[in-house]
Design a protein around this motif. Sequence first.
Motif, PDB file in Angstrom:
ATOM      1  N   UNK A 150     -10.145  14.383   4.645  1.00  0.00           N
ATOM      2  CA  UNK A 150      -9.201  13.948   3.609  1.00  0.00           C
ATOM      3  C   UNK A 150      -9.938  13.028   2.641  1.00  0.00           C
ATOM      4  N   UNK A 151      -9.764  13.267   1.333  1.00  0.00           N
ATOM      5  CA  UNK A 151     -10.443  12.433   0.334  1.00  0.00           C
ATOM      6  C   UNK A 151      -9.422  11.587  -0.428  1.00  0.00           C
ATOM      7  N   UNK A 152      -9.608  10.253  -0.424  1.00  0.00           N
ATOM      8  CA  UNK A 152      -8.645   9.410  -1.150  1.00  0.00           C
ATOM      9  C   UNK A 152      -9.028   9.239  -2.622  1.00  0.00           C
TER      10      UNK A 152
ATOM     11  N   UNK B 211      -2.254   2.217  -4.585  1.00  0.00           N
ATOM     12  CA  UNK B 211      -1.638   3.537  -4.526  1.00  0.00           C
ATOM     13  C   UNK B 211      -2.756   4.569  -4.397  1.00  0.00           C
ATOM     14  N   UNK B 212      -2.746   5.263  -3.253  1.00  0.00           N
ATOM     15  CA  UNK B 212      -3.811   6.249  -3.038  1.00  0.00           C
ATOM     16  C   UNK B 212      -3.209   7.628  -2.831  1.00  0.00           C
ATOM     17  N   UNK B 213      -3.814   8.593  -3.530  1.00  0.00           N
ATOM     18  CA  UNK B 213      -3.422   9.986  -3.315  1.00  0.00           C
ATOM     19  C   UNK B 213      -4.531  10.630  -2.509  1.00  0.00           C
TER      20      UNK B 213
ATOM     21  N   UNK C  49       0.842  -1.194   0.000  1.00  0.00           N
ATOM     22  CA  UNK C  49       0.000   0.000   0.000  1.00  0.00           C
ATOM     23  C   UNK C  49       0.877   1.243   0.000  1.00  0.00           C
ATOM     24  N   UNK C  50       0.448   2.257  -0.709  1.00  0.00           N
ATOM     25  CA  UNK C  50       1.193   3.513  -0.720  1.00  0.00           C
ATOM     26  C   UNK C  50       0.185   4.647  -0.599  1.00  0.00           C
ATOM     27  N   UNK C  51       0.353   5.446   0.427  1.00  0.00           N
ATOM     28  CA  UNK C  51      -0.581   6.541   0.662  1.00  0.00           C
ATOM     29  C   UNK C  51       0.164   7.861   0.647  1.00  0.00           C
ATOM     30  N   UNK C  52      -0.209   8.692  -0.305  1.00  0.00           N
ATOM     31  CA  UNK C  52       0.490   9.953  -0.510  1.00  0.00           C
ATOM     32  C   UNK C  52      -0.445  11.095  -0.115  1.00  0.00           C
ATOM     33  N   UNK C  53       0.017  11.905   0.835  1.00  0.00           N
ATOM     34  CA  UNK C  53      -0.808  13.028   1.271  1.00  0.00           C
ATOM     35  C   UNK C  53      -0.447  14.267   0.474  1.00  0.00           C
TER      36      UNK C  53
ATOM     37  N   UNK D 123      -1.156   7.335   8.581  1.00  0.00           N
ATOM     38  CA  UNK D 123      -1.436   6.433   7.458  1.00  0.00           C
ATOM     39  C   UNK D 123      -0.680   6.812   6.175  1.00  0.00           C
ATOM     40  N   UNK D 124       0.000   7.967   6.178  1.00  0.00           N
ATOM     41  CA  UNK D 124       0.644   8.410   4.935  1.00  0.00           C
ATOM     42  C   UNK D 124       2.119   8.035   4.884  1.00  0.00           C
ATOM     43  N   UNK D 125       2.585   7.710   3.677  1.00  0.00           N
ATOM     44  CA  UNK D 125       4.005   7.411   3.493  1.00  0.00           C
ATOM     45  C   UNK D 125       4.829   8.686   3.414  1.00  0.00           C
ATOM     46  N   UNK D 126       4.269   9.720   2.817  1.00  0.00           N
ATOM     47  CA  UNK D 126       4.936  11.020   2.804  1.00  0.00           C
ATOM     48  C   UNK D 126       3.933  12.115   2.462  1.00  0.00           C
ATOM     49  N   UNK D 127       4.386  13.354   2.658  1.00  0.00           N
ATOM     50  CA  UNK D 127       3.518  14.506   2.442  1.00  0.00           C
ATOM     51  C   UNK D 127       4.059  15.386   1.318  1.00  0.00           C
ATOM     52  N   UNK D 128       3.152  15.857   0.479  1.00  0.00           N
ATOM     53  CA  UNK D 128       3.538  16.826  -0.544  1.00  0.00           C
ATOM     54  C   UNK D 128       2.786  18.117  -0.242  1.00  0.00           C
ATOM     55  N   UNK D 129       3.540  19.198  -0.081  1.00  0.00           N
ATOM     56  CA  UNK D 129       2.920  20.482   0.254  1.00  0.00           C
ATOM     57  C   UNK D 129       2.992  21.393  -0.964  1.00  0.00           C
ATOM     58  N   UNK D 130       1.818  21.776  -1.445  1.00  0.00           N
ATOM     59  CA  UNK D 130       1.767  22.575  -2.667  1.00  0.00           C
ATOM     60  C   UNK D 130       1.537  24.044  -2.362  1.00  0.00           C
ATOM     61  N   UNK D 131       2.087  24.875  -3.221  1.00  0.00           N
ATOM     62  CA  UNK D 131       1.731  26.285  -3.185  1.00  0.00           C
ATOM     63  C   UNK D 131       1.801  26.825  -4.606  1.00  0.00           C
TER      64      UNK D 131
END
Length: 414
Positions: free
Chosen positions: A112-114, A123-125, A70-74, A149-157
């Motif tokens: 949070x919406x998967x 693989x869930x974003x 499983x891969x969960x990307x926030x 539950x997340x493998x890593x976080x991506x912070x957007x701007x």
Amino acid sequence: MEVLSTFLNGKNLESLASNFIPYYKMVTNTCSGLLPEDTLNWIQSALKEGRLEEVASRIQEILAASENAPLNIAVTGESGSGKSTFINALRGIGHEEKDSANTGVIETTMKATPYGHPKYPNVKLWDLPGIGTPDFHPETYLNQVQFDQYDFFIILSASRFTANDVKLVQEIKARKKKFYFVRTMVDTDLYNERKSKPKSFSKERILQKVRDYCLQNLHFEGMSEAQVFLVSNFDVSDYDFPKLEETLLEDLPAHKRHILLLALPDASEAAIERKKAALREKIWLKALKNGVLAAIPLAGFIINDLDTLDKCLKDYRKVFGVDDASLLQVAQKLERPVEEIKATMKSLDLTALIKEKTTVEKLLKLAEGFFSANGGIQGAVFHFGKTYYLHLHFLDVVADDAKILFRKILGGPF
Ligand SMILES: Nc1nc2c(ncn2[C@@H]2O[C@H](COP(=O)(O)OP(=O)(O)O)[C@@H](O)[C@H]2O)c(=O)[nH]1
Ligand SMILES: [Mg+2]
């Protein structure tokens, strides 16, 4: 392959064991490999001691784990920073397709919406709610979205990173999770600059300016060492998108790296090569597993019937986005008849691929060369070798088709 054939013909465990690690390194020389060092050593000594069933089941376990990981990307950032669009881009689906994340809508929910990857549902974003409110509390926020539950976080701007972004990242860091700053919409920055200053316009200079500005800002907010990836969600082959993908892959443990690698869009020739290398390793491991099993009396052997080969070819085509459904989509996007695109693909016709005289001859030659070394080719061993080469051949043809398609999408000739 030699390592397998010597073994199969002579059942020489000693030589299989001593060749195993160098061959594995050779097979995986362009990718990082699924087997960690301690597993390699374990397999080597198990082979030496003839614990073949254990080796086969260990390899099977690792293959299964890599497919089912499983891969969960926030994905987080303020409303309007491009989260939904980024998620669609990583899932390789258009923004108007069904199941796409709704873009351009103001967020109203704090949940949070998967979004599952269309081909790899493990693989869930996760589209995390925006963090724009002034009284933002990262701790409450992370608990609310169930950070563990997340493998890593991506912070957007889409502009600059804020005090809230930094507060959040510091909390993520304290919890020993990885994070990546991604500055979206750089295509707009370039467009605007080109419009306003057409004479002095320089792409590199603008991108550097955006990067410096983001870094300065992060510095000001207390993040002294950070990396920022500049992307356009509308063009995943350009800017820092490929570098972001590389970095995410490098940072993941092997079994999760494999599934992300397959899930990422085929947006560069490097991405296609990456997939090819990963699948080549898998074919080798499967062959080794089956070869080892073949040495155990009455163990099942690799199946080589047409249905199985057909399924395997179809699977590869899906992995590389040259399956019928994907080709139709590309045709619609390019506004060309699908037949025209299909005519340039070589992986569509299984019978032709197998019957292709030169291919079969080549395969037979290779297989004979390898398998006759110790005198006499056993039927089963020969079959096994042929299947191994057919799989590699399919992989090559499909990956080549993927590259042809990629060049067409970029505007290449028909
Ligand atoms: N030019 C450009 N527009 C983008 C980019 N990413 C998102 N957008 C647009 O920006 C708007 C907000 O994006 P959206 O994904 O809905 O942001 P969210 O609120 O963070 O989910 C939409 O109209 C998108 O089409 C990008 O990289 N470049
Ligand atoms: Mg959104």
